[in-house]
Design a protein around this motif. Structure first.
Motif, PDB file in Angstrom:
ATOM      1  N   LYS A  10       0.823  -1.203   0.257  1.00  0.00           N
ATOM      2  CA  LYS A  10      -0.165   0.024  -0.001  1.00  0.00           C
ATOM      3  C   LYS A  10       0.680   1.067   0.212  1.00  0.00           C
ATOM      4  N   LYS A  11       1.989   1.489   0.533  1.00  0.00           N
ATOM      5  CA  LYS A  11       3.375   2.137   0.569  1.00  0.00           C
ATOM      6  C   LYS A  11       4.218   2.018   0.286  1.00  0.00           C
TER       7      LYS A  11
ATOM      8  N   GLU B 288       1.837   6.203  -2.162  1.00  0.00           N
ATOM      9  CA  GLU B 288       0.953   5.216  -1.474  1.00  0.00           C
ATOM     10  C   GLU B 288      -0.092   5.148  -3.011  1.00  0.00           C
ATOM     11  N   ASP B 289      -0.900   4.001  -2.560  1.00  0.00           N
ATOM     12  CA  ASP B 289      -2.127   3.708  -3.125  1.00  0.00           C
ATOM     13  C   ASP B 289      -1.218   3.105  -5.108  1.00  0.00           C
TER      14      ASP B 289
END
Length: 155
Positions: free
Chosen positions: A102-103, A121-122
């Motif tokens: 995610k990060k 992120e993302d």
């Protein structure tokens, strides 16, 4: 600047490990500019040098927040996990569900050779992982939990 040919699945250059960049000169800056222009022309969010036939550890990314240029990038930290759909300019017509952090935190150099760190992120984390994989000859289809082929019959 020029649009470079994007190598497609089956081209052996996509499966080779890229070499570390040691010379930070005008030729490198030209490669980065060409890669950015090629990525934009192809409506991509990322492009790695092997995708244009150059076995150097260089990537460009733009997830809508401005161009990121990374030379010799490496992931130094990751956090969480999320499964998302990915595609690739080198593998048109196919997407896949891929688990990525995610990060992430990345250490790299810029076109002048200066060291930088970047957190993503993302979508940015996914793009960073995807493009850095390219530098080691790894394609998203190698990591995909499920492959989705686009139906060419859609109208």
């Amino acid at each position: 600047m020029a649009i470079r040919k994007i190598r497609q699945l089956g081209d052996e250059v996509l499966r080779k490990k890229s070499k570390k960049v040691t010379v930070f000169d005008e030729k490198l800056k030209e490669l980065i500019e060409d890669m950015a222009e090629t990525m934009k022309w192809a409506n991509g969010v990322g492009l790695a040098a092997p995708q244009v036939g150059i076995l150097k550890r260089v990537v460009v990314i733009d997830v809508g927040e401005g161009l990121i240029e990374l030379v010799n990038p490496e992931i130094i930290a990751e956090e969480g996990e999320v499964v998302g759909v990915e595609g690739c300019l080198s593998i048109p017509g196919i997407t896949g569900e891929v688990a990525r952090p995610k990060k992430v935190k990345v250490r790299a150099q810029n076109s002048k050779g200066e060291f930088i760190e970047l957190e993503g992120e993302d979508l940015l984390a996914r793009a960073l992982c995807h493009e850095i994989d390219h530098l080691d000859g790894i394609l998203f289809i190698d990591r995909a939990q499920r492959i989705i082929e686009e139906d060419s019959e859609e109208g």
